[in-house]
Design a protein around this motif. Structure first.
Motif, PDB file in Angstrom:
ATOM      1  N   ALA A  49      26.535  44.311  26.558  1.00 62.09           N
ATOM      2  CA  ALA A  49      27.277  43.179  26.606  1.00 62.09           C
ATOM      3  C   ALA A  49      28.460  43.201  27.736  1.00 62.09           C
ATOM      4  O   ALA A  49      28.908  44.615  27.934  1.00 62.09           O
ATOM      5  N   ASN A 111      30.717  35.487  33.046  1.00 61.39           N
ATOM      6  CA  ASN A 111      30.437  34.846  31.862  1.00 61.39           C
ATOM      7  C   ASN A 111      30.320  36.180  30.780  1.00 61.39           C
ATOM      8  O   ASN A 111      29.644  37.268  30.892  1.00 61.39           O
ATOM      9  N   ASP A 113      30.012  38.012  27.143  1.00 55.29           N
ATOM     10  CA  ASP A 113      29.372  37.966  25.765  1.00 55.29           C
ATOM     11  C   ASP A 113      30.410  37.944  24.589  1.00 55.29           C
ATOM     12  O   ASP A 113      29.965  37.280  23.487  1.00 55.29           O
ATOM     13  N   PHE A 114      31.350  38.795  24.805  1.00 54.64           N
ATOM     14  CA  PHE A 114      32.348  38.720  23.731  1.00 54.64           C
ATOM     15  C   PHE A 114      33.730  38.628  24.438  1.00 54.64           C
ATOM     16  O   PHE A 114      33.884  39.464  25.528  1.00 54.64           O
ATOM     17  N   LEU A 140      33.086  31.896  28.567  1.00 57.70           N
ATOM     18  CA  LEU A 140      32.040  32.523  27.519  1.00 57.70           C
ATOM     19  C   LEU A 140      30.560  32.044  27.614  1.00 57.70           C
ATOM     20  O   LEU A 140      30.372  30.971  28.089  1.00 57.70           O
ATOM     21  N   SER A 141      29.932  33.006  27.491  1.00 62.28           N
ATOM     22  CA  SER A 141      28.430  32.881  27.703  1.00 62.28           C
ATOM     23  C   SER A 141      28.036  31.875  26.569  1.00 62.28           C
ATOM     24  O   SER A 141      28.543  31.470  25.429  1.00 62.28           O
ATOM     25  N   GLY A 144      28.049  33.266  23.268  1.00 64.77           N
ATOM     26  CA  GLY A 144      28.913  34.386  23.269  1.00 64.77           C
ATOM     27  C   GLY A 144      29.888  33.921  21.886  1.00 64.77           C
ATOM     28  O   GLY A 144      29.916  32.976  21.424  1.00 64.77           O
ATOM     29  N   LYS A 145      30.917  34.836  21.738  1.00 65.50           N
ATOM     30  CA  LYS A 145      31.929  34.782  20.668  1.00 65.50           C
ATOM     31  C   LYS A 145      33.179  35.308  21.255  1.00 65.50           C
ATOM     32  O   LYS A 145      33.491  36.221  21.905  1.00 65.50           O
ATOM     33  N   THR A 204      33.068  30.040  18.636  1.00 66.72           N
ATOM     34  CA  THR A 204      31.874  29.874  19.466  1.00 66.72           C
ATOM     35  C   THR A 204      31.929  28.404  20.142  1.00 66.72           C
ATOM     36  O   THR A 204      32.599  27.768  19.743  1.00 66.72           O
TER      37      THR A 204
END
Length: 207
Positions: A49, A111, A113-114, A140-141, A144-145, A204
């Motif tokens: 990630a 972008n 993932d986290f 954010l993807s 993602g978070k 999210t």
């Protein structure tokens, strides 16, 4: 306004200060290790990630993820913190940037993932927090978070009680995140209480 000079001076003793408070289970760092472990565990659900760490400090969390092979990006406004973190993570992408002014241009097209922020967002007031989190959503993807760990509370009443109990050492310059306030803007935000004065928020993309 944040002052990077103070953080530069604190950099070399920061980890020790955290450990003392965490071990004694006192405000402000009671539950610190558990907060970081929970965020670490969330990231580890994805084998590879892109991770953005906001206000990474001495890279306690980022270094573990870096060693696990994650691609680490970061922003911090302390030259000394960046120096310490870069020595630990030479191949990371770290920028000097004050997140009070939003996202640096260099990260606007990435972008992630986290997106992580531990013990830093309390430097923004509630309106700034909401605006910043909304801004983070743009990088954010789709799945993602955003994970925010901090001195944190479910309700304002809990915050006020903690403030009263720790009046002698309470930092009035820090504005701690409160779930009931964040829910007004982010209805799907989740919160896990870790200690009497700490917790982890999960955001999210709302659909």
């Amino acid at each position: 306004m944040l002052n990077s000079k103070g953080f530069d001076l604190w950099a070399n003793s920061y980890d020790k200060s955290v450990t003392l408070s965490q071990t004694a289970n006192t405000y402000p760092f009671a539950g610190y290790k558990d907060v970081l472990n929970e965020i670490y565990s969330q990231v580890k659900t994805k084998p590879t990630a892109k991770v953005l760490d906001i206000g990474f400090g001495t890279a306690v969390l980022s270094k573990k993820l870096y060693d696990d092979g994650y691609l680490i990006y970061g922003m911090d406004f302390s030259d000394q913190m960046i120096k310490i973190a870069k020595e630990k993570m030479p191949n990371s992408i770290l920028l000097k940037h004050n997140f009070a002014f939003g996202i640096p241009q260099e990260f606007e097209t990435v972008n992630f993932d986290f997106i992580l922020c531990t013990y830093a967002i309390h430097h923004l007031d509630d309106l700034q927090k909401a605006a910043f989190i909304e801004n983070l959503m743009t990088i954010l993807s789709p799945k993602g978070k955003i994970l925010i760990g901090d001195v944190a509370f479910e309700t304002t009443a809990q915050l006020e009680k903690c403030k009263s109990d720790n009046e002698a050492c309470w930092d009035n310059d820090e504005i701690y995140p409160v779930l009931e306030n964040l829910k007004q803007k982010f209805s799907k935000v989740k919160f896990h209480k870790v200690s009497f004065c700490s917790g982890v928020f999960l955001f999210t993309k709302e659909v």
